[in-house]
Design an enzyme around this catalytic site. Structure first.
Site, short mmCIF file in Angstrom:
data_model
loop_
_atom_site.label_atom_id
_atom_site.label_comp_id
_atom_site.label_asym_id
_atom_site.label_seq_id
_atom_site.Cartn_x
_atom_site.Cartn_y
_atom_site.Cartn_z
N TYR A 115 47.93 48.50 73.98
CA TYR A 115 48.98 48.98 74.61
C TYR A 115 49.47 50.32 74.24
O TYR A 115 50.47 51.04 74.81
CB TYR A 115 50.30 48.08 74.03
N LYS A 116 48.54 50.95 73.70
CA LYS A 116 48.48 52.36 73.39
C LYS A 116 47.90 53.19 74.49
O LYS A 116 48.35 53.08 75.74
CB LYS A 116 48.09 52.76 71.92
N ARG B 12 55.58 63.19 65.91
CA ARG B 12 54.34 62.72 66.65
C ARG B 12 54.32 62.93 68.13
O ARG B 12 55.34 62.52 68.82
CB ARG B 12 53.77 61.26 66.37
N PHE C 227 47.81 52.62 58.66
CA PHE C 227 49.00 52.02 59.27
C PHE C 227 49.36 50.86 58.63
O PHE C 227 48.40 50.08 58.06
CB PHE C 227 48.56 51.40 60.72
N ASP D 34 39.48 50.14 62.71
CA ASP D 34 40.38 50.15 63.50
C ASP D 34 40.53 51.37 64.39
O ASP D 34 40.73 52.46 64.11
CB ASP D 34 41.84 50.18 62.58
#
Ligand SMILES: *Cc1c(COP(=O)(O)O)cnc(C)c1O
Length: 416
Positions: free
Chosen positions: A230-231, A375, A132, A205
């Site tokens: 928040y995912k 995705r 990322f 991560d």
């Protein structure tokens, strides 16, 4: 691992799986808009029903009535620790090894600097080229600042990480547990051991694995980890992130944003910094407690979840989606083997952006990642097998009919 049940081939078979699903009831604990099948919980998790009430309680009672007394009476001061302790079982950590606060990017900065300082003879951070972007950018920031360097190796190509480690100069390895684009799941235990065998520390991560599958940071011997809430954890947009610090580093790790919340005796208001014991020293300053209240409500829900059940359902959902996408002729970028994939499915198509927009118009929300990745994330707590069946067939229709070629689907929005 127990063998996976066969992929359901019909909508009826999906409905039967839903009827027998041990975690089906969690769906009622989420707000899900009418007419939407939400396959983007890997980017922003859905809203737990308990959140608005908890946030209102913090605002109206704890803030409105309690005022400054709430730092003690409502446990505000300890929130980074109490939320960290609640989150710890989800990542295989002891309660005192996790603190909640700041954002993932900021926590990466702290963890990378701390890890580099623990390995003073070496100056190289080993990362992965497809990570990322913020992970790559923060590493560049850290290495610029400390006069260190970054080297990249692909963990999904056998032997590449080992080869890079063999040079003997790697201080820290920073890897994502699940690749945000392809959904590839990395061998946390094996890669951590390889790094340690070569004298390097590891920062993991876990943004795309926490809440999607069981994560075992302590069991794998990880040194540090960061992740967002928040995912899959449904902590709300921009919600506070977390940092894991293995207990063996508690006495020696020094992070660079040495603020007063990480001080051993903050209310001495002394002029000199003395780090707190344990993971607490990774705290810096005051935290957004309204956002923390949203996370708190979501973590209460998570305390009742068995991650093994989440994982078992996730593997069925992703297989189901994949098989329909493949039948429609779409290229799948996500590894096939169960032990090598997380909870989203990535497809590749040159018209990916327009296909995602066309699907959103049909109420199926996924997302797009440049240059050509579609995705679709599968959050087992609020998705039914029938939803995934319907979404996969909507995708097949959009592709097979050429519906996505309508020019309006190609106009780019700011956030993809
Ligand atoms: C989502 C994500 C981030 C997000 O970082 P923020 O600081 O919260 O914007 C970082 N790293 C990875 C791998 C991610 O998937």
């Amino acid at each position: 691992m127990t063998p996976l049940p066969p992929t359901p081939a019909t909508r009826e078979a999906c409905a039967e799986l839903d009827a027998a699903d041990p975690i089906a009831a969690f769906r009622d604990e989420f707000v899900l808009p009418e007419g939407v099948i939400y396959l983007d919980g890997n980017s922003l998790g859905a809203l737990p029903r308990a959140v608005p009430g908890r946030v209102a309680d913090l605002v109206e009672r704890e803030w409105g009535q309690g005022l400054v007394r709430s730092w003690n009476d409502a446990g505000w001061w300890d929130k980074p620790r109490t939320l960290g302790a609640r989150l710890a079982p989800l990542v295989g950590a002891a309660p005192h090894e996790v603190v909640v606060g700041d954002g993932t990017s900021a926590n990466l900065f702290k963890a990378l600097v701390a890890a580099l300082r623990l390995n003073p003879g070496r100056r190289t951070v080993l990362g992965e080229p497809g990570n990322f972007p913020t992970d790559l950018y923060v590493t560049q920031g850290v290495t610029d600042l400390l006069g260190a360097g970054q080297r990249l190796a692909d963990p999904d190509e056998p032997g590449r990480i080992a080869e890079a480690l063999a040079a003997g100069d790697v201080a820290v390895v920073l890897l994502s547990h699940v690749d945000y684009r392809t959904g590839a799941l990395r061998d946390m235990a094996g890669l951590t051991k390889a790094a340690h065998d070569h004298g390097a520390l590891v920062v993991w991560d876990v943004c795309h694995s926490v809440g999607a599958l069981p994560v075992d940071l302590a069991g794998c011997g990880a040194d540090f980890a960061v992740g967002c809430t928040y995912k899959y954890l449904n902590g709300g947009p921009g919600g506070p992130a977390f940092t894991y610090v293995a207990e063996r580093h508690h006495a020696s790790a020094r992070q660079p944003i040495a603020g007063w919340h990480g001080h051993a005796r903050p209310f001495d208001f002394a002029g000199e910094y003395v780090p707190a014991a344990g993971a607490d020293r990774f705290l810096s300053g005051s935290q957004p407690l309204v956002a923390a209240a949203a996370l708190e409500a979501s973590l209460e829900l998570w305390s009742r979840v068995d991650l093994r059940q989440v994982r078992a359902k996730s593997l069925v959902l992703t297989d189901l989606f994949r098989s329909v996408a493949e039948s429609a002729g779409l290229a799948v970028a996500t590894p096939r083997a169960a032990e090598r994939r997380g909870s989203h499915v990535a497809l590749r198509h040159p018209g990916g952006y327009a296909i995602v927009r066309a699907l959103i118009e049909r109420g199926v929300i996924g997302d797009f990642r440049a240059p050509d990745v579609l995705r679709f994330g599968f959050a087992p707590l609020y998705l039914r097998h029938v939803d995934v069946f319907d979404a996969a067939h909507a995708l097949a229709e959009v592709v097979e009919s050429g519906e996505w070629r309508d020019p309006r689907f190609s106009e780019r929005a700011h956030v993809t």
